[in-house]
Scaffold this motif. Sequence first.
Motif, mmCIF file in Angstrom:
data_model
loop_
_atom_site.group_PDB
_atom_site.id
_atom_site.type_symbol
_atom_site.label_atom_id
_atom_site.label_comp_id
_atom_site.label_asym_id
_atom_site.label_seq_id
_atom_site.Cartn_x
_atom_site.Cartn_y
_atom_site.Cartn_z
ATOM 1 N N GLU A 50 0.807 -1.219 0.000
ATOM 2 C CA GLU A 50 0.000 0.000 0.000
ATOM 3 C C GLU A 50 0.843 1.272 0.000
ATOM 4 O OE1 GLU A 50 -3.195 -0.228 -0.338
ATOM 5 O OE2 GLU A 50 -3.293 -2.407 -0.096
ATOM 6 N N ALA A 53 2.001 3.188 -3.440
ATOM 7 C CA ALA A 53 0.975 3.960 -4.133
ATOM 8 C C ALA A 53 0.692 5.268 -3.399
ATOM 9 C CB ALA A 53 -0.308 3.139 -4.259
ATOM 10 N N SER A 54 0.697 5.213 -2.064
ATOM 11 C CA SER A 54 0.480 6.426 -1.273
ATOM 12 C C SER A 54 1.627 7.408 -1.467
ATOM 13 C CB SER A 54 0.343 6.065 0.214
ATOM 14 O OG SER A 54 -0.820 5.289 0.439
ATOM 15 N N ASN A 56 3.403 7.735 -4.150
ATOM 16 C CA ASN A 56 3.203 8.355 -5.468
ATOM 17 C C ASN A 56 2.152 9.458 -5.398
ATOM 18 O OD1 ASN A 56 5.088 6.807 -6.839
ATOM 19 N ND2 ASN A 56 3.631 5.185 -7.323
ATOM 20 N N ARG A 57 1.064 9.209 -4.662
ATOM 21 C CA ARG A 57 0.022 10.237 -4.532
ATOM 22 C C ARG A 57 0.543 11.445 -3.763
ATOM 23 N NH1 ARG A 57 -3.359 5.637 -4.684
ATOM 24 N NH2 ARG A 57 -3.087 5.167 -2.472
ATOM 25 N N GLU A 74 -3.594 8.260 4.485
ATOM 26 C CA GLU A 74 -3.063 7.041 3.870
ATOM 27 C C GLU A 74 -1.770 6.556 4.504
ATOM 28 O OE1 GLU A 74 -2.931 7.049 -0.397
ATOM 29 O OE2 GLU A 74 -4.564 8.499 -0.557
#
Length: 303
Positions: A50, A53-54, A56-57, A74
């Motif tokens: 997880e 991806a966090s 990257n955001r 997140e």
Amino acid sequence: DTGCLSLQAVVSTQSTGENAVVGRKCRKELSKLGDCSATPCKMLDWVKNEAPASLNRFLEAKTYEGIYQVIFGEGIVPVWRMLCECPGFVTASINCVKNYDGTLFEREGADRSEYDEIVNKMDWKALRSVVHGVLKSGCGEVGGANCLEEMTEHQASIGNVLDNTFSGDTGCLSLRRAEEEVMAIFMSLVHESTAENVKAYISACVKLWDTLMCDDKCAEEMQETFYSSCCIKRAVDQITSKTMKKNFTKLFKSIWNMVYEGEGAAPKGVVDQYLSMFNPATFCEDKTSVYRDFNQQCEAIEA
């Protein structure tokens, strides 16, 4: 299903050398977790599956509001939620550090004397109480609202204030209406001693907070933005309780004595002064009643 095994199953698959690095006392502590013994594995699983991806955001976020949303919602909340389900992992982790008897230092050829010095000076009881108190403040629900989700919105609102500030907005949700107080914070760190700097910095923060939260022209909007959740009210009550203040003070003193050894005793009263800002109902006193009025609404719900 994360496919996590229990801690005992994981340990059983490790080599003797890997078990030695973890240490006998730490393995014993973690084995006490019982039904939530898979928590360490769940955390590693979250980091692996997880967190990328966090990240990257976070890197793609264009606003401070978005950045705060990702960091807290997140990054912090998933781990916090796992710890809510398994608070014993906090105690086990602290005890692993405090009583570490593994072979990591020997394997890396490192001197552990500094580590042992920190262990000996730390107030572990206060640290454990503070971490558990903060953890508890965000767990569960109040009035049907999920408190960690409510806190995420609260943190995003802080980011929104920064967005407004840097965009030139001069409204209530902007630091531009308190430019003098913001500058005073930066100018407070000019004293010769660290203790004087800390006292001046906290005093400047208190003045800034007074301007932001207690100004009658903006208090209602600030309350609706930052103090409109009974979850926040409950967290404030727990974190600013007499017991928590006492433990925060003990922890602050022990860290001060480690970091600023030779500079004298830790400044008195700064922890209580800092924590006073968390409770706007008492902090603003008679300057506005909006926070006290909201407290009464929450108390009616809790009753």
